[in-house]
Every structure is written in structure tokens, then in C-alpha cells.
Design an enzyme around this catalytic site. Structure first.
Site, PDB file in Angstrom:
ATOM      1  N   ARG A  49      48.356  47.470  26.186  1.00 50.21           N
ATOM      2  CA  ARG A  49      47.585  46.104  25.939  1.00 50.21           C
ATOM      3  C   ARG A  49      48.446  45.379  25.018  1.00 50.21           C
ATOM      4  NH1 ARG A  49      45.085  45.669  21.570  1.00 50.21           N
ATOM      5  NH2 ARG A  49      44.676  47.889  21.263  1.00 50.21           N
ATOM      6  N   TYR A  91      31.750  26.412  38.866  1.00 47.04           N
ATOM      7  CA  TYR A  91      31.410  27.827  39.108  1.00 47.04           C
ATOM      8  C   TYR A  91      30.266  28.212  37.823  1.00 47.04           C
ATOM      9  CZ  TYR A  91      31.909  32.932  39.347  1.00 47.04           C
ATOM     10  OH  TYR A  91      31.783  34.053  39.554  1.00 47.04           O
ATOM     11  N   LYS A 120      40.034  35.980  44.456  1.00 47.32           N
ATOM     12  CA  LYS A 120      39.665  35.191  45.714  1.00 47.32           C
ATOM     13  C   LYS A 120      40.993  35.259  46.602  1.00 47.32           C
ATOM     14  CE  LYS A 120      35.967  34.669  43.296  1.00 47.32           C
ATOM     15  NZ  LYS A 120      35.499  33.431  42.804  1.00 47.32           N
ATOM     16  N   ASP A 154      40.261  24.597  36.529  1.00 45.61           N
ATOM     17  CA  ASP A 154      40.066  25.776  37.269  1.00 45.61           C
ATOM     18  C   ASP A 154      40.277  25.601  38.806  1.00 45.61           C
ATOM     19  OD1 ASP A 154      38.805  27.730  38.946  1.00 45.61           O
ATOM     20  OD2 ASP A 154      37.297  28.080  37.821  1.00 45.61           O
TER      21      ASP A 154
END
Ligand SMILES: *Cc1c(COP(=O)(O)O)cnc(C)c1O
Length: 363
Positions: A42, A94, A190, A165
Site C-alpha cells: 500500500r 458521469y 473502460k 475526465d
């Protein structure tokens, strides 16, 4: 000579050492033997994340930071804002982003102004005092293209952040960092992944301070990429340019045929001269992309019936995958304001004539 886009998609993000595997390996590790560069994934990442970030960064000549999903990437960018900041953002975007910005406003974290994507003059008036200019272009699902260059020229020379975006166009369709934006986000779920089998998101930037802040955000908030997802996303990027180009060719053809179809009232595709932002699109996009929105005659009932009748084109959300999908967007929670008969078609890489037979038959 600098490698071309297709070559970078294949060649970047591979181990170099003699005897190393050709592909960045799938490493599902949380911790590593101490003493090296990596102690805990992490904080320090893994070789699998590094491979994904290297290849996505190479596509935009930028630093890339991978997250657990597109929304995680977007949330990390919004979290860069100080309390009381002002956001300017688009009316068509979105629904997850709309929810996140509205929620932050309710909590008193920021104020915001929402503007129509096409109204460049309104954007230029508003962005001078914005701490964050949030663009989504082409917008989802109306596919309006913002005049990013004009908006950038009017935005604050320093102190403000301009973010985009770029999920819909993807880096093959638009290179926002070349246009001058500070930071681009995309849902790798996507186009980059391309097979509807993972969630992933990536932020790209050429500002090293911002890349470091975003890495720190990922470390502290923990929206880290999954090992398998990062591996699959990297594999998806290898064929992304070929898939995206093939899908865009078919989409351009289908958009024209749909525009001439008696059961279709209106087609929204930035490559068609009838699209309200076609001119801006020709100046900003390097591909008009593989998503088409169109309104069918007869509203919601007919649109739903078309979705039921299609056989090859699957009734499913999302876009950018090898398989074509279609969805009536006003049926999505938060998208009720859209025209009731608007279908968003994501064109995949099937043969264009098979797609047309399916569409024409269902219409
Ligand atoms: C899908 C999508 C997102 C969110 O990405 P996830 O990977 O689903 O979190 C953000 N923006 C746009 C434009 C999208 O299409």
C-alpha cells in the site's frame, strides 16, 4: 526517434533484466523482505502496479498513478482541494462524479457551479475564480466536446487546478496533457481494460508535485489497485490502440446509418457534422470514438423494446469493451433528466455488418 502510440502500448512497462519474464509478473503481495525499495505494497506499490503505471504513463508521456477504480482516482483528485474551494463542472457528466461533487457540497467542503459543456463563453467567465476546473470531454452520455484550449486560456495561471475526465475518448482519442490540463483521470475499467472483467482507474499528470500528492493520497486512503486487476489492465493496454481504432471505424459507419434510419430521431456522435460540438471535436480529438448516443422514435417504451430485441449487442451498461453493449440512459438512477428514448451504444470489435443487421432488425 520517439516511438509511436501503438508501439508504446506494447513495449512500455516490461521488466528489462536478463532472464526476467517478458510481462510484469502478477504479484499478489502485501509485504516484502525488508532492506529493498519495497516494504509494504500500500505504501510502495508492487511490480504489477509499476508495470501498469509505466505503460499508461508512456501513452501520455506523463507520470501515472493507478487506483482501485475510476471513482477512486477521481476522489483522490477532488481531495486535493482545500475546504471552501470553488469547483466549476459540466452539466453533462458521469453520474458518479455528479454524486461525489454534490455530496461534498452538502458536507460544506466546497461550492460549485455547473455549466453546459457547449457554452464556452460561460466557462471562460467562470473559471477565472475556480480552484478546480473539472472537465469531462467528450461528456457522458451526450458526447459534447468542451473547448479545452479556450477554457484553459481563461483559467487561473497558478493556484487553480484544471482536471479532465478523459474516460470517453481515452488517450488514443484525446491527449489532454498536451492541450495543457494539469491532470487527466480515466476509468481503466473502460477502454484500457477493454474486456469488462476488471475495475481500475488511472490519473496522469506531468506535475511531479501532484503525482507525489496523489501517491500519498493512495497510501493514506487505501484505494489501491488489485493485483489481478492491474495485471489484466496492463494486458488490455497492449491491444488498446488496435481495439479502439477498429471500434471507432465501425462507430463512424453505424452513426451515419443510424442518422438515416426512419425510426431514429436524432444521433449524437462527435464525428457527425450535425453534432453541436462537431467543430470543437475536430480541433481536440484524434478519434471520434466508439460511443454513439441516439434517440429512438416512440420514447422510453420503444427504446426498451429495442434493447430487448437486440441479440448480438448486449443489454448492459459501460463502454469501451470488445463486445458491443447498449443501455437506455434515462433508466439509470440520477440520469432521469435525459431524453427518455436516448440509447447509448458502445460499439465493440465485432464485424460492422453483423452489428448493423442486429440494430436494423431491432429498430
Ligand atoms: C465509468 C466511468 C467512471 C467511473 O469509473 P469506475 O472505474 O467505474 O469507478 C468515471 N467517469 C466516466 C466518464 C466513466 O465512464
Amino acid at each position: 526517434m520517439e516511438q509511436r502510440f501503438e508501439t508504446r502500448a506494447v513495449a512500455a512497462g516490461r521488466p528489462e533484466e536478463v532472464g526476467a519474464p517478458l510481462n510484469a509478473p502478477l504479484v499478489p503481495a502485501s509485504n516484502f523482505v525488508l532492506g529493498g525499495e519495497t516494504a509494504y505494497s500500500r505504501d510502495d506499490g508492487t511490480p504489477t502496479w509499476a508495470g501498469l503505471e509505466a505503460v499508461v504513463g508512456a501513452l501520455e508521456d506523463a507520470d501515472a498513478v493507478a487506483f482501485a477504480s475510476g471513482m477512486a482516482a477521481i476522489a483522490a483528485v477532488l481531495d486535493q482541494l482545500a475546504v471552501g474551494s470553488r469547483i466549476v463542472w459540466p452539466d453533462d457528466c458521469y453520474q458518479g462524479v455528479a454524486g461525489l461533487i454534490a455530496e461534498g457540497e452538502q458536507l460544506g467542503r466546497w461550492t460549485s457551479v455547473r455549466l453546459p459543456v457547449e457554452d464556452t463563453a460561460a466557462w471562460c467567465d467562470a473559471v477565472g475564480s475556480a480552484d478546480l476546473v473539472w472537465l469531462e470531454s467528450p461528456s457522458n452520455p451526450l458526447l459534447s466536446v468542451a473547448d479545452v484550449r479556450e477554457i484553459l486560456a481563461a483559467s487561473r495561471p497558478d493556484g487553480g487546478l484544471v482536471a479532465i475526465d478523459n474516460t470517453l475518448a481515452g488517450p488514443l482519442g484525446q491527449q489532454p496533457l498536451d492541450l495543457g490540463v494539469d491532470v487527466a483521470v480515466q476509468s481503466a475499467t473502460k477502454h484500457l481494460g477493454g474486456h469488462s472483467d476488471l475495475l481500475s482507474g488511472v490519473v496522469t499528470t506531468r506535475r511531479t508535485d501532484l503525482a507525489a500528492d496523489l501517491r500519498r493520497h493512495r497510501e493514506l486512503h487505501g484505494a489501491t489497485p488489485g493485483a489481478l486487476e492491474a495485471y489484466l489492465a496492463t494486458r488490455g493496454v497492449r491491444t488498446y490502440p488496435l481495439r479502439a481504432a477498429a471500434a471507432a471505424r465501425s462507430a463512424a459507419e453505424l452513426a451515419q446509418r443510424l442518422a438515416a434510419h426512419p425510426r431514429v430521431e436524432r444521433v449524437r456522435y462527435p464525428g457527425l457534422p450535425s453534432h453541436p460540438t462537431h467543430d470543437v471535436a475536430t480541433r481536440h480529438l484524434t478519434s471520434f470514438g466508439s460511443v454513439i448516443s441516439f434517440d429512438v422514435e416512440g420514447g422510453a417504451d420503444h427504446a426498451d423494446e429495442v434493447c430487448r430485441r437486440l441479440r448480438l449487442i448486449r443489454h448492459a451498461t459501460s463502454f469501451g469493451a470488445v463486445e458491443s453493449t447498449i443501455e437506455r440512459r434515462a433508466a439509470v438512477p440520477g440520469q432521469e433528466h435525459l431524453p427518455p428514448g436516448l440509447l447509448r451504444l458502445s460499439v465493440g470489435i465485432e464485424h460492422v455488418e453483423d452489428l448493423w443487421t442486429d440494430l436494423d432488425g431491432a429498430l
